[in-house]
Structure formats: C-alpha cells, structure tokens
Write a protein that holds these residues in place. Structure first.
Motif, PDB file in Angstrom:
ATOM      1  N   VAL A   6       0.933  -1.109  -0.046  1.00  0.00           N
ATOM      2  CA  VAL A   6       0.144   0.063  -0.069  1.00  0.00           C
ATOM      3  C   VAL A   6       0.750   1.152   0.030  1.00  0.00           C
ATOM      4  N   LEU A  10       1.163   4.141  -2.922  1.00  0.00           N
ATOM      5  CA  LEU A  10       0.836   5.620  -2.552  1.00  0.00           C
ATOM      6  C   LEU A  10       1.536   6.358  -3.025  1.00  0.00           C
ATOM      7  N   VAL A  18      -5.665   3.832  -4.439  1.00  0.00           N
ATOM      8  CA  VAL A  18      -5.360   2.406  -3.949  1.00  0.00           C
ATOM      9  C   VAL A  18      -6.790   2.069  -3.175  1.00  0.00           C
ATOM     10  N   TRP A  31      -5.036   5.237  10.448  1.00  0.00           N
ATOM     11  CA  TRP A  31      -4.292   4.976   9.134  1.00  0.00           C
ATOM     12  C   TRP A  31      -2.908   5.058   9.496  1.00  0.00           C
ATOM     13  N   ALA A  43      -2.038   9.506   1.181  1.00  0.00           N
ATOM     14  CA  ALA A  43      -3.074   8.686   1.717  1.00  0.00           C
ATOM     15  C   ALA A  43      -4.351   9.180   1.804  1.00  0.00           C
ATOM     16  N   LEU A  47      -5.992   6.896  -0.939  1.00  0.00           N
ATOM     17  CA  LEU A  47      -6.338   5.494  -0.264  1.00  0.00           C
ATOM     18  C   LEU A  47      -7.622   5.743   0.062  1.00  0.00           C
TER      19      LEU A  47
END
Length: 179
Positions: A6, A10, A18, A31, A43, A47
């Motif tokens: 991940v 990113l 993602v 997170w 993120a 994300l």
C-alpha cells in the motif's frame, strides 16, 4: 507485506489510487497505526480502505448461485492492477482447516472476483518460497494450490512472488528468528 505494498503504491506517480481491502474497518484516524510507513497526506488523496467479509465472499464463491460474492467488495471496474497479500499461519488461524480457508479459499475468491472485471490486466499475489501443490507440508501445499488457481484464471499478466521467511516484528516466532 500488504502494508508495505500500500505504501509503495501510494508513493508511485503511476498509481492514481489504492483501495485496500481489510478484514475490519480502519477509520482514517487509525491509518498512521495501520499503515505506519504511509505518508498521510498522500493517503488522504489516494487511499480508500474497505472492510470485506472474506468468509461471505468465499462462501458465495463456493456456491453455484450468485455472482461469486462480488457484492461483498468494491467493483473492480476501472482497476488495472490487483495484488493479494493475504496470508496467515496455522497457529494464528487456529486450525489446519481455517488456515486453508484463509490462504486458499479467500485468495482464490479474491482472484476470481478480480478476473471477472474486464479492466484488471495484472494480478499479483504473495506466496512462499517452496510453494508446491504436491508438497506434504500444509503451508507449502496450500500456497502452491493458491498459486496454481491464480495462474489458471488466465489474467493477461500474473505475477507470483515467493519470498523466504517474512519479518513479522513482535509476532516473529522462535523458528523464524533462528532462520
């Protein structure tokens, strides 16, 4: 491994977003703990974390009715790449049957759901060094079966990564530390 994948995705300018599938909800406030090497600004922009009922997905996949449980996860329309880092140990799973359920059935169900999307062109999964469907060892046999199932789905591109022992930080067992 999944957390690091991940983080790398990113950081990549080639990756527009993602979606991380998880066994449980992970609110954005958590997170930093769940993905310790992730830049939280990146993120926030790229994300999305989605909880998945893997048992429901695999059960639906095993049945002859329905669409294989795709309703349990985000549609893969628009996604070009999928990576599966799912895995456990027999000890953590609680039994050989539960280990197989996670490391074969759930992995196969995810790969099958990805394959039904016309946009997923590249499927990758983390396996294990020595994975072999003919092995007498449960771990290696299960990983080998999962690898064969992924390849059999016929993605335009399939990558199977077979690392040696993985560092598990505080969860590393004695035999892993000795190796």
């Amino acid at each position: 491994v999944g957390r690091e994948v991940v983080a790398e995705l990113l950081r990549s300018p080639h990756c527009g977003g993602v979606t991380a599938l998880s066994r449980r909800e992970i609110p954005q406030e958590q997170w930093a703990t769940a993905f310790p090497s992730v830049d939280l600004r990146q993120a926030a922009a790229k994300l999305r974390v989605q909880a998945v009922d893997w048992e429901a997905l695999a059960t639906s996949q095993d049945s002859t009715k329905g669409d294989g449980g795709v309703e349990n996860i985000a549609s893969f329309e628009g996604y070009e790449f999928a990576v599966n880092c799912m895995g456990t140990t027999r000890h953590d799973a609680g039994s050989a049957e539960q280990f197989t359920r996670c490391d074969f059935d759930y992995v196969r169900a995810f790969a099958s759901a990805c394959r039904r999307s016309p946009t997923v062109q590249h499927y990758s999964q983390i396996s294990s060094q020595g994975a072999d469907s003919k092995s007498y060892l449960l771990y290696l046999k299960t990983k080998g079966r999962a690898d064969e199932a992924a390849v059999a789905l016929g993605f335009p591109r399939t990558s199977i990564f077979r690392p040696g022992l993985l560092g598990r930080n505080t969860r590393t067992r004695l035999v892993e530390r000795l190796a």
